[in-house]
Design a protein around this motif. Structure first.
Motif, PDB file in Angstrom:
ATOM      1  N   LYS A  58      68.527  27.959  53.978  1.00 17.56           N
ATOM      2  CA  LYS A  58      68.579  28.154  55.251  1.00 17.56           C
ATOM      3  C   LYS A  58      68.521  29.693  55.460  1.00 17.56           C
ATOM      4  O   LYS A  58      67.943  30.418  56.329  1.00 17.56           O
ATOM      5  N   VAL A  83      65.300  31.549  54.609  1.00 21.88           N
ATOM      6  CA  VAL A  83      64.548  31.366  55.733  1.00 21.88           C
ATOM      7  C   VAL A  83      64.843  32.393  56.952  1.00 21.88           C
ATOM      8  O   VAL A  83      64.027  33.016  57.468  1.00 21.88           O
ATOM      9  N   MET A  84      66.117  32.265  57.287  1.00 17.70           N
ATOM     10  CA  MET A  84      66.561  33.290  58.307  1.00 17.70           C
ATOM     11  C   MET A  84      66.202  34.663  58.040  1.00 17.70           C
ATOM     12  O   MET A  84      65.702  35.441  59.082  1.00 17.70           O
ATOM     13  N   HIS A 135      63.833  35.639  56.215  1.00 20.12           N
ATOM     14  CA  HIS A 135      62.321  36.041  56.041  1.00 20.12           C
ATOM     15  C   HIS A 135      61.702  36.103  57.480  1.00 20.12           C
ATOM     16  O   HIS A 135      61.212  36.872  57.811  1.00 20.12           O
ATOM     17  N   CYS A 136      62.282  35.251  58.400  1.00 13.41           N
ATOM     18  CA  CYS A 136      61.954  35.188  59.867  1.00 13.41           C
ATOM     19  C   CYS A 136      62.139  36.813  60.509  1.00 13.41           C
ATOM     20  O   CYS A 136      61.441  37.374  61.232  1.00 13.41           O
ATOM     21  N   ALA A 181      58.516  29.266  57.470  1.00 14.21           N
ATOM     22  CA  ALA A 181      59.003  30.382  58.136  1.00 14.21           C
ATOM     23  C   ALA A 181      57.800  31.241  58.673  1.00 14.21           C
ATOM     24  O   ALA A 181      58.019  31.762  59.924  1.00 14.21           O
ATOM     25  N   GLU A 182      57.062  31.554  58.004  1.00 12.13           N
ATOM     26  CA  GLU A 182      55.975  32.492  58.371  1.00 12.13           C
ATOM     27  C   GLU A 182      55.020  31.592  59.488  1.00 12.13           C
ATOM     28  O   GLU A 182      54.683  32.313  60.518  1.00 12.13           O
ATOM     29  N   PHE A 194      55.869  29.485  61.531  1.00 10.01           N
ATOM     30  CA  PHE A 194      56.715  29.375  62.789  1.00 10.01           C
ATOM     31  C   PHE A 194      56.931  30.815  63.457  1.00 10.01           C
ATOM     32  O   PHE A 194      56.795  30.982  64.828  1.00 10.01           O
ATOM     33  N   THR A 195      57.010  31.991  62.739  1.00  8.33           N
ATOM     34  CA  THR A 195      57.101  33.182  63.127  1.00  8.33           C
ATOM     35  C   THR A 195      55.813  33.812  63.793  1.00  8.33           C
ATOM     36  O   THR A 195      55.840  34.550  64.684  1.00  8.33           O
ATOM     37  N   SER A 250      62.317  23.384  60.585  1.00 13.04           N
ATOM     38  CA  SER A 250      61.635  23.932  61.947  1.00 13.04           C
ATOM     39  C   SER A 250      62.548  24.368  62.860  1.00 13.04           C
ATOM     40  O   SER A 250      62.232  25.305  63.492  1.00 13.04           O
ATOM     41  N   CYS A 282      63.993  27.754  62.156  1.00 14.52           N
ATOM     42  CA  CYS A 282      62.862  28.749  62.344  1.00 14.52           C
ATOM     43  C   CYS A 282      62.864  29.082  63.930  1.00 14.52           C
ATOM     44  O   CYS A 282      62.889  30.104  64.350  1.00 14.52           O
ATOM     45  N   ASN A 294      64.040  32.574  65.325  1.00 17.19           N
ATOM     46  CA  ASN A 294      63.040  33.295  66.081  1.00 17.19           C
ATOM     47  C   ASN A 294      63.256  33.832  67.547  1.00 17.19           C
ATOM     48  O   ASN A 294      63.062  34.672  68.066  1.00 17.19           O
TER      49      ASN A 294
END
Length: 158
Positions: free
Chosen positions: A40, A43-44, A46-47, A97-98, A100-101, A129, A132, A136
């Protein structure tokens, strides 16, 4: 950058508190659906990096370290496609992640959806999801308000 901006979290705290509660719910969903804190937080981060949100990146780097993510892995996140340090699950999560961003560009393409769906269960996909979506949203609030990221205090040497 001395310009004062409206901080949505201070000006309308009720909405911010609702987003914070949403974020806590997302964390519970992740835990219940098999998404560990390490995954998790990767992902956080990277976003937040993709959005250029230094404030959230710092928070999630600290949380990632607490979840056992080492410095080498942290430094590899921006170049994950070229790096061999990430598991299949982590690579699929970073791909999601990409998507969704940058959702306004291609949505979640069939290629990404199929790739991620081949690695994660439906519940895991949903949890990631929502993670993300959550980060975001926070990135947008923080970037719009230009929340400061001051230098850290020097650590005492032992």
């Amino acid at each position: 950058m001395s310009e004062t901006r409206v901080h949505l979290s201070k000006t309308e705290p009720t909405a911010y508190q609702a987003l914070d509660a949403f974020s806590k719910t997302v964390g519970q969903i992740c835990a219940a659906n098999g998404i560990d804190d390490r995954l998790k937080e990767i992902v956080m981060i990277h976003c937040s990096q993709l959005n250029g949100c230094a404030y959230c990146a710092r928070i999630h780097v600290d949380r990632a370290v607490a979840a056992g993510v080492d410095a080498d892995t942290l430094t590899q996140i921006p170049t994950w496609r070229e790096s061999g340090v990430f598991s299949e699950r982590e690579r699929a999560a970073l791909e999601l992640a990409e998507a969704f961003t940058f959702i306004s560009e291609d949505g979640v393409s069939d290629e990404v959806y199929d790739l991620v769906g081949s690695v994660f269960t439906e519940k895991e996909y949903a949890a990631l999801s929502w993670a993300c979506v959550s980060i975001n949203a926070f990135n947008r609030i923080v970037i719009a308000g230009r929340y400061p990221v001051p230098p850290r205090a020097p650590q005492a040497q032992a």
